[in-house]
Scaffold this motif. Sequence first.
Motif, PDB file in Angstrom:
ATOM      1  N   TYR A   1       0.849  -1.378   0.136  1.00 58.20           N
ATOM      2  CA  TYR A   1       0.092  -0.025   0.026  1.00 58.20           C
ATOM      3  C   TYR A   1       0.770   1.331   0.148  1.00 58.20           C
ATOM      4  O   TYR A   1       0.356   2.349  -0.405  1.00 58.20           O
ATOM      5  CB  TYR A   1      -0.713  -0.054   1.074  1.00 58.20           C
ATOM      6  CG  TYR A   1      -2.054  -1.027   0.974  1.00 58.20           C
ATOM      7  CD1 TYR A   1      -2.727  -0.845  -0.326  1.00 58.20           C
ATOM      8  CD2 TYR A   1      -2.261  -2.015   1.922  1.00 58.20           C
ATOM      9  CE1 TYR A   1      -4.031  -1.924  -0.356  1.00 58.20           C
ATOM     10  CE2 TYR A   1      -3.308  -3.055   1.736  1.00 58.20           C
ATOM     11  CZ  TYR A   1      -4.164  -2.968   0.326  1.00 58.20           C
ATOM     12  OH  TYR A   1      -4.928  -3.825   0.337  1.00 58.20           O
TER      13      TYR A   1
ATOM     14  N   LEU B   1      -9.024  11.054  -1.324  1.00 54.61           N
ATOM     15  CA  LEU B   1      -9.858  10.868  -0.195  1.00 54.61           C
ATOM     16  C   LEU B   1     -11.197  11.569  -0.443  1.00 54.61           C
ATOM     17  O   LEU B   1     -11.226  13.012  -1.088  1.00 54.61           O
ATOM     18  CB  LEU B   1      -9.343  10.911   1.157  1.00 54.61           C
ATOM     19  CG  LEU B   1     -10.097  10.336   2.319  1.00 54.61           C
ATOM     20  CD1 LEU B   1     -10.029   8.939   2.023  1.00 54.61           C
ATOM     21  CD2 LEU B   1      -9.197  10.897   3.532  1.00 54.61           C
TER      22      LEU B   1
ATOM     23  N   GLY C   1      -4.225   3.435  12.451  1.00 63.23           N
ATOM     24  CA  GLY C   1      -4.556   2.180  12.701  1.00 63.23           C
ATOM     25  C   GLY C   1      -4.220   1.519  14.235  1.00 63.23           C
ATOM     26  O   GLY C   1      -5.271   0.880  14.750  1.00 63.23           O
TER      27      GLY C   1
ATOM     28  N   TYR D   1     -11.047  -6.177   7.797  1.00 62.86           N
ATOM     29  CA  TYR D   1     -10.524  -5.531   6.360  1.00 62.86           C
ATOM     30  C   TYR D   1     -11.589  -5.135   5.546  1.00 62.86           C
ATOM     31  O   TYR D   1     -11.272  -4.264   4.746  1.00 62.86           O
ATOM     32  CB  TYR D   1      -9.550  -6.612   5.862  1.00 62.86           C
ATOM     33  CG  TYR D   1      -8.954  -6.491   4.747  1.00 62.86           C
ATOM     34  CD1 TYR D   1      -7.862  -5.747   4.404  1.00 62.86           C
ATOM     35  CD2 TYR D   1      -9.238  -7.014   3.357  1.00 62.86           C
ATOM     36  CE1 TYR D   1      -7.140  -5.293   3.284  1.00 62.86           C
ATOM     37  CE2 TYR D   1      -8.758  -6.744   2.095  1.00 62.86           C
ATOM     38  CZ  TYR D   1      -7.644  -5.773   2.053  1.00 62.86           C
ATOM     39  OH  TYR D   1      -7.089  -5.604   0.936  1.00 62.86           O
TER      40      TYR D   1
ATOM     41  N   LEU E   1     -13.182  -1.942   6.267  1.00 58.51           N
ATOM     42  CA  LEU E   1     -12.125  -0.783   5.930  1.00 58.51           C
ATOM     43  C   LEU E   1     -12.305  -0.461   4.416  1.00 58.51           C
ATOM     44  O   LEU E   1     -12.224   0.898   3.948  1.00 58.51           O
ATOM     45  CB  LEU E   1     -10.789  -0.863   6.594  1.00 58.51           C
ATOM     46  CG  LEU E   1     -10.715  -0.546   8.046  1.00 58.51           C
ATOM     47  CD1 LEU E   1      -9.363  -1.154   8.618  1.00 58.51           C
ATOM     48  CD2 LEU E   1     -11.111   0.768   8.331  1.00 58.51           C
ATOM     49  N   GLN E   2     -12.308  -1.619   3.782  1.00 55.81           N
ATOM     50  CA  GLN E   2     -12.246  -1.483   2.211  1.00 55.81           C
ATOM     51  C   GLN E   2     -13.277  -0.698   1.483  1.00 55.81           C
ATOM     52  O   GLN E   2     -13.605  -0.199   0.577  1.00 55.81           O
ATOM     53  CB  GLN E   2     -11.913  -2.802   1.471  1.00 55.81           C
ATOM     54  CG  GLN E   2     -10.617  -3.621   1.481  1.00 55.81           C
ATOM     55  CD  GLN E   2      -9.513  -2.412   1.249  1.00 55.81           C
ATOM     56  OE1 GLN E   2      -9.428  -2.147  -0.172  1.00 55.81           O
ATOM     57  NE2 GLN E   2      -8.490  -1.910   2.048  1.00 55.81           N
TER      58      GLN E   2
ATOM     59  N   LEU F   1     -15.149   1.241   3.354  1.00 58.31           N
ATOM     60  CA  LEU F   1     -15.176   2.742   3.613  1.00 58.31           C
ATOM     61  C   LEU F   1     -14.452   3.662   3.225  1.00 58.31           C
ATOM     62  O   LEU F   1     -14.606   4.928   2.982  1.00 58.31           O
ATOM     63  CB  LEU F   1     -15.229   2.770   5.309  1.00 58.31           C
ATOM     64  CG  LEU F   1     -16.500   2.058   6.228  1.00 58.31           C
ATOM     65  CD1 LEU F   1     -15.986   2.234   7.547  1.00 58.31           C
ATOM     66  CD2 LEU F   1     -17.692   2.659   5.902  1.00 58.31           C
ATOM     67  N   LEU F   2     -13.199   3.214   2.591  1.00 53.68           N
ATOM     68  CA  LEU F   2     -12.094   4.128   2.484  1.00 53.68           C
ATOM     69  C   LEU F   2     -11.216   3.402   1.128  1.00 53.68           C
ATOM     70  O   LEU F   2     -11.797   2.407   0.556  1.00 53.68           O
ATOM     71  CB  LEU F   2     -10.955   4.087   3.334  1.00 53.68           C
ATOM     72  CG  LEU F   2     -11.293   4.659   4.906  1.00 53.68           C
ATOM     73  CD1 LEU F   2     -10.285   4.160   5.792  1.00 53.68           C
ATOM     74  CD2 LEU F   2     -11.587   6.010   4.950  1.00 53.68           C
TER      75      LEU F   2
ATOM     76  N   GLU G   1      -8.870   1.900  -1.533  1.00 54.46           N
ATOM     77  CA  GLU G   1      -8.122   0.783  -0.980  1.00 54.46           C
ATOM     78  C   GLU G   1      -6.991   1.169  -0.319  1.00 54.46           C
ATOM     79  O   GLU G   1      -6.595   0.133   0.800  1.00 54.46           O
ATOM     80  CB  GLU G   1      -7.878  -0.104  -2.299  1.00 54.46           C
ATOM     81  CG  GLU G   1      -7.104  -1.593  -2.169  1.00 54.46           C
ATOM     82  CD  GLU G   1      -6.745  -2.248  -3.390  1.00 54.46           C
ATOM     83  OE1 GLU G   1      -6.283  -3.330  -3.158  1.00 54.46           O
ATOM     84  OE2 GLU G   1      -7.207  -1.745  -4.418  1.00 54.46           O
TER      85      GLU G   1
ATOM     86  N   GLY H   1      -7.539   2.652   3.335  1.00 56.24           N
ATOM     87  CA  GLY H   1      -8.148   1.595   4.135  1.00 56.24           C
ATOM     88  C   GLY H   1      -7.115   0.491   4.443  1.00 56.24           C
ATOM     89  O   GLY H   1      -7.147  -0.096   5.653  1.00 56.24           O
TER      90      GLY H   1
ATOM     91  N   VAL I   1      -4.458   1.751   7.335  1.00 58.60           N
ATOM     92  CA  VAL I   1      -5.067   1.625   8.197  1.00 58.60           C
ATOM     93  C   VAL I   1      -5.024   0.270   8.817  1.00 58.60           C
ATOM     94  O   VAL I   1      -4.821   0.139  10.322  1.00 58.60           O
ATOM     95  CB  VAL I   1      -6.392   2.411   8.348  1.00 58.60           C
ATOM     96  CG1 VAL I   1      -7.122   2.358   9.814  1.00 58.60           C
ATOM     97  CG2 VAL I   1      -6.204   3.917   8.170  1.00 58.60           C
ATOM     98  N   PHE I   2      -5.555  -0.480   8.144  1.00 58.71           N
ATOM     99  CA  PHE I   2      -5.596  -2.068   8.292  1.00 58.71           C
ATOM    100  C   PHE I   2      -4.517  -2.534   8.854  1.00 58.71           C
ATOM    101  O   PHE I   2      -4.384  -3.231   9.877  1.00 58.71           O
ATOM    102  CB  PHE I   2      -6.590  -2.733   7.365  1.00 58.71           C
ATOM    103  CG  PHE I   2      -6.450  -4.058   7.518  1.00 58.71           C
ATOM    104  CD1 PHE I   2      -7.261  -4.753   8.234  1.00 58.71           C
ATOM    105  CD2 PHE I   2      -5.357  -5.182   7.194  1.00 58.71           C
ATOM    106  CE1 PHE I   2      -7.348  -6.258   8.707  1.00 58.71           C
ATOM    107  CE2 PHE I   2      -5.433  -6.586   7.494  1.00 58.71           C
ATOM    108  CZ  PHE I   2      -6.536  -7.047   8.176  1.00 58.71           C
TER     109      PHE I   2
END
Length: 372
Positions: free
Chosen positions: A187, A198, A222, A285, A288-289, A291-292, A294, A297, A300-301
């Motif tokens: 990432y 974002l 995260g 996971y 988060l994918q 909501l945000l 890739e 998220g 953060v994950f």
Amino acid sequence: MAPAPPPAASFSPAEVQRRLAAGDCWVRCGARLYDLTGFVRHHPGGEQLLRARAGQDVSADLDGPPHRHSANARRWLEQYYVGDLLGDPQGSVENGAVASVNTQETDPAMEPKLKVVDWDKDLVDWRKPLLWQVGHLGEKYDEWVHQPVTRPIRLFQSDFIESLTKTVWYSVPIIWMPLILYLSWSYYRTLAQGNIRLFTSFTTEHSVAMPESVFPGLFVLGIFLWSLVEYLLHRFLFHMKPPSNSYYLITLHFVLHGQHHKAPFDESRLVFPPVPASLVIATFYVVLQLLLPEAVGGTVFAGGLLGYVLYDMTHYYLHFGSPRKGSYLYNMKAHHVKHHFAHQKSGFGISTKLWDYFFHTLMPEEPHPKMQ
């Protein structure tokens, strides 16, 4: 006439010294001797008992992280009685090798928590898997599950299914650290391409560019978010009080967390087993994918996953480690010991007390900073 009980064994100071030199850990209360070799790693003050085994005088510091030995704890100690010390019981074995268990002020909150268990008369049959029994305890479940025992628990009859509920502590970093490293590198490279923005789902005019320089902040975010999730899960899910008339909710509570409070010294159940952990981690996971973006998220994950690994490692260490007195981990161990044995409805933080401070769930003897 009933036969007289067999006389208690007697041990000379020299014989006790030989056992200590062989690696055993014995303590004495008056002239009575107790073999705590197997239990020493489980005791909150285990490092002090180990010093006793090494031949140091620990009589004044046997309590370890702040907790007190009650009269019930003394009765519980009797299961480790092996015999009496010959000679002057007020004297000491060479170099004070056997520690004296001094009388301490009784903490009423500890009284119902340490008790001798008659396994044949307990509310459950310990010869059978416990999972399908606990739901029948009804209103007795909450008290029973918060009376710790020093023996392992079996949940399922099937050896295969049972194996999925247990693991060794080092499986956590072995399994999850490579994934954390892979996700972090992947990432970071995606963010470095410079085309991640974002809020594009809501607006293109006011969307925010996410260059690779935001990677450390997202990763730390995260970790921070995991600490909050850890607190919320521990407080509201793991410590829910299931209705006494609900067999299934009692069973669910026991498999989620009740088993740990019943057998806090079962080291095979101290960290999250990989198979059920995978299901929970995959759920986080996916959320988060959704909501945000890739890469955002995912970063953060990855930070949250590292937070989880640190949490599980810290939790294991608080149970079986011997931190240096006065250190941060020593204080956290004392905090966690009290959570298990005295204040189960407060002190939910494992690696930090931050959220206990914020949500005012510190233990009674831990004043909020505003009160200091």
